[in-house]
Design a protein around this motif. Structure first.
Motif, PDB file in Angstrom:
ATOM      1  N   GLY A  27      -5.639  16.299  97.079  1.00 58.59           N
ATOM      2  CA  GLY A  27      -4.557  17.273  97.122  1.00 58.59           C
ATOM      3  C   GLY A  27      -4.528  18.140  95.881  1.00 58.59           C
ATOM      4  N   GLY A  28      -4.076  19.370  96.041  1.00 55.25           N
ATOM      5  CA  GLY A  28      -3.991  20.281  94.904  1.00 55.25           C
ATOM      6  C   GLY A  28      -3.043  19.787  93.825  1.00 55.25           C
ATOM      7  N   ILE A  29      -1.962  19.119  94.222  1.00 55.00           N
ATOM      8  CA  ILE A  29      -1.021  18.546  93.261  1.00 55.00           C
ATOM      9  C   ILE A  29      -1.242  17.041  93.140  1.00 55.00           C
ATOM     10  CG2 ILE A  29       1.423  18.177  92.729  1.00 55.00           C
ATOM     11  CD1 ILE A  29       0.453  21.109  92.366  1.00 55.00           C
ATOM     12  N   SER A  30      -1.185  16.315  94.267  1.00 56.63           N
ATOM     13  CA  SER A  30      -1.488  14.871  94.224  1.00 56.63           C
ATOM     14  C   SER A  30      -2.242  14.469  95.486  1.00 56.63           C
ATOM     15  CB  SER A  30      -0.215  14.034  94.077  1.00 56.63           C
ATOM     16  OG  SER A  30       0.546  14.060  95.253  1.00 56.63           O
ATOM     17  N   GLY A  31      -3.105  13.471  95.328  1.00 58.48           N
ATOM     18  CA  GLY A  31      -3.857  12.982  96.481  1.00 58.48           C
ATOM     19  C   GLY A  31      -2.957  12.293  97.491  1.00 58.48           C
ATOM     20  N   TYR A  32      -1.920  11.610  96.992  1.00 61.63           N
ATOM     21  CA  TYR A  32      -1.030  10.826  97.850  1.00 61.63           C
ATOM     22  C   TYR A  32       0.335  10.748  97.181  1.00 61.63           C
ATOM     23  CZ  TYR A  32       0.496   6.690 100.558  1.00 61.63           C
ATOM     24  OH  TYR A  32       1.176   5.812 101.363  1.00 61.63           O
ATOM     25  N   THR A  33       1.379  11.112  97.903  1.00 57.96           N
ATOM     26  CA  THR A  33       2.738  10.924  97.402  1.00 57.96           C
ATOM     27  C   THR A  33       3.392   9.845  98.240  1.00 57.96           C
ATOM     28  OG1 THR A  33       3.651  12.685  98.767  1.00 57.96           O
ATOM     29  CG2 THR A  33       2.979  13.282  96.553  1.00 57.96           C
TER      30      THR A  33
ATOM     31  N   ALA B 223     -10.073   8.291 107.710  1.00 57.51           N
ATOM     32  CA  ALA B 223      -9.099   9.375 107.729  1.00 57.51           C
ATOM     33  C   ALA B 223      -9.148  10.051 106.360  1.00 57.51           C
ATOM     34  CB  ALA B 223      -7.713   8.823 108.026  1.00 57.51           C
ATOM     35  N   CYS B 224      -9.677  11.251 106.309  1.00 59.65           N
ATOM     36  CA  CYS B 224     -10.024  11.852 105.027  1.00 59.65           C
ATOM     37  C   CYS B 224      -8.865  12.514 104.277  1.00 59.65           C
ATOM     38  CB  CYS B 224     -11.157  12.850 105.217  1.00 59.65           C
ATOM     39  SG  CYS B 224     -12.662  12.048 105.809  1.00 59.65           S
ATOM     40  N   PHE B 225      -7.914  13.154 104.914  1.00 59.84           N
ATOM     41  CA  PHE B 225      -6.697  13.710 104.315  1.00 59.84           C
ATOM     42  C   PHE B 225      -6.931  14.642 103.123  1.00 59.84           C
ATOM     43  CE2 PHE B 225      -5.241   9.379 105.773  1.00 59.84           C
ATOM     44  CZ  PHE B 225      -4.575   9.826 106.897  1.00 59.84           C
ATOM     45  N   ALA B 226      -6.984  15.929 103.371  1.00 57.09           N
ATOM     46  CA  ALA B 226      -7.054  16.938 102.311  1.00 57.09           C
ATOM     47  C   ALA B 226      -5.971  17.978 102.562  1.00 57.09           C
ATOM     48  CB  ALA B 226      -8.424  17.607 102.284  1.00 57.09           C
ATOM     49  N   GLY B 227      -5.209  18.311 101.509  1.00 54.75           N
ATOM     50  CA  GLY B 227      -4.154  19.308 101.640  1.00 54.75           C
ATOM     51  C   GLY B 227      -3.970  20.111 100.365  1.00 54.75           C
ATOM     52  N   GLY B 228      -3.462  21.308 100.518  1.00 51.07           N
ATOM     53  CA  GLY B 228      -3.257  22.187  99.367  1.00 51.07           C
ATOM     54  C   GLY B 228      -2.299  21.615  98.336  1.00 51.07           C
ATOM     55  N   ILE B 229      -1.275  20.888  98.785  1.00 51.02           N
ATOM     56  CA  ILE B 229      -0.326  20.276  97.861  1.00 51.02           C
ATOM     57  C   ILE B 229      -0.570  18.776  97.780  1.00 51.02           C
ATOM     58  CG2 ILE B 229       2.122  19.903  97.339  1.00 51.02           C
ATOM     59  CD1 ILE B 229       1.146  22.833  97.012  1.00 51.02           C
ATOM     60  N   THR B 230      -0.569  18.069  98.910  1.00 48.36           N
ATOM     61  CA  THR B 230      -0.853  16.631  98.930  1.00 48.36           C
ATOM     62  C   THR B 230      -1.856  16.316 100.027  1.00 48.36           C
ATOM     63  OG1 THR B 230       0.889  16.027 100.507  1.00 48.36           O
ATOM     64  CG2 THR B 230       1.499  16.092  98.192  1.00 48.36           C
ATOM     65  N   GLY B 231      -2.709  15.325  99.765  1.00 49.14           N
ATOM     66  CA  GLY B 231      -3.609  14.872 100.825  1.00 49.14           C
ATOM     67  C   GLY B 231      -2.818  14.196 101.921  1.00 49.14           C
ATOM     68  N   TYR B 232      -1.908  13.306 101.530  1.00 51.19           N
ATOM     69  CA  TYR B 232      -0.999  12.627 102.459  1.00 51.19           C
ATOM     70  C   TYR B 232       0.323  12.453 101.736  1.00 51.19           C
ATOM     71  CZ  TYR B 232       0.891   9.359 105.854  1.00 51.19           C
ATOM     72  OH  TYR B 232       1.675   8.774 106.807  1.00 51.19           O
ATOM     73  N   ASN B 233       1.424  12.750 102.433  1.00 51.48           N
ATOM     74  CA  ASN B 233       2.698  12.605 101.746  1.00 51.48           C
ATOM     75  C   ASN B 233       3.715  11.808 102.543  1.00 51.48           C
ATOM     76  OD1 ASN B 233       3.079  15.227 103.301  1.00 51.48           O
ATOM     77  ND2 ASN B 233       5.137  14.823 102.576  1.00 51.48           N
ATOM     78  N   GLU B 234       4.496  11.048 101.782  1.00 52.26           N
ATOM     79  CA  GLU B 234       5.658  10.345 102.294  1.00 52.26           C
ATOM     80  C   GLU B 234       6.894  10.803 101.532  1.00 52.26           C
ATOM     81  OE1 GLU B 234       5.042   6.105 102.353  1.00 52.26           O
ATOM     82  OE2 GLU B 234       3.123   6.296 103.359  1.00 52.26           O
ATOM     83  N   SER B 235       6.823  11.989 100.958  1.00 50.96           N
ATOM     84  CA  SER B 235       7.926  12.599 100.212  1.00 50.96           C
ATOM     85  C   SER B 235       8.168  13.994 100.762  1.00 50.96           C
ATOM     86  CB  SER B 235       7.571  12.730  98.734  1.00 50.96           C
ATOM     87  OG  SER B 235       7.340  11.491  98.153  1.00 50.96           O
ATOM     88  N   PRO B 236       9.408  14.474 100.672  1.00 50.30           N
ATOM     89  CA  PRO B 236       9.641  15.870 101.069  1.00 50.30           C
ATOM     90  C   PRO B 236       8.839  16.829 100.197  1.00 50.30           C
ATOM     91  CG  PRO B 236      11.704  14.674 100.951  1.00 50.30           C
ATOM     92  CD  PRO B 236      10.655  13.772 100.353  1.00 50.30           C
TER      93      PRO B 236
END
Length: 188
Positions: free
Chosen positions: A73-79, A105-118
């Protein structure tokens, strides 16, 4: 952060939880920080943190982020908390996972790869690529993603070999304004 800029050159392809911080606890707050450079890790890789339970706000990433396997993730890989948020953050760097294994499950995102936070009022302008689960804001999300719909906000090239998360399933429109195109290039 106090508006400071930090240049990272982290090339750790055999190490998990890679970023300016490897992990951040729920008591942490990161704000007003700019990250430049390049960050590479094995899993859980992000500019600010590999894994984060912190409140992160007003941060911008310009660094390219690469995870050999998953959670980039651009900010964190996982929240991983519902108590804190990622707010008013922007990514301009390229974010990618390298794994091409179908069962991963590879999970890539501009802010987080995977998130459990708003994730609130964040934008992505970087290229996101993953074998599966790629998203302009988050590769996948357990929680809601709030963002501002502004015309041409968050133009990003999104590449996912298998699939992408259908963003309309995860979005609550928050402070909606202007027009937005939800097509193959616009996911924020």
């Amino acid at each position: 952060g106090n508006g400071k800029s930090i240049k990272l050159n982290l090339d750790l392809p055999a190490v998990s939880e890679v970023g300016l911080f490897s992990s951040l606890s729920e008591d942490s707050e990161i704000f007003d920080l700019n990250i430049f450079g390049k960050v590479t890790g094995y899993s859980y890789t992000g500019a600010i943190a590999g894994k984060s339970s912190a409140t992160v706000k007003n941060c911008t990433n310009y660094a390219d982020i690469t995870s050999v396997v998953d959670y980039a993730g651009g900010i964190s890989g996982y929240t991983n908390t519902n108590m804190n948020t990622v707010r008013n953050c922007t990514n301009y760097g390229e974010v990618k996972t390298l794994s091409s294994q179908y069962e991963t499950a590879c999970f890539a995102g501009g802010i987080t790869g995977y998130n459990e936070s708003p994730v609130i009022l964040c934008g992505n302008f970087g290229k996101i690529s993953s074998y599966n689960y790629a998203g302009g804001i988050s590769g996948a999300s357990k929680d809601e993603i709030y963002f501002r719909l502004l015309k041409r906000y968050g133009q990003s090239e999104l590449i996912s070999v298998l699939s992408h998360i259908p963003i309309e399933h995860y979005i609550k429109y928050y402070e909606a304004a202007g027009e937005s195109e939800l097509n193959g290039k616009m996911f924020t």
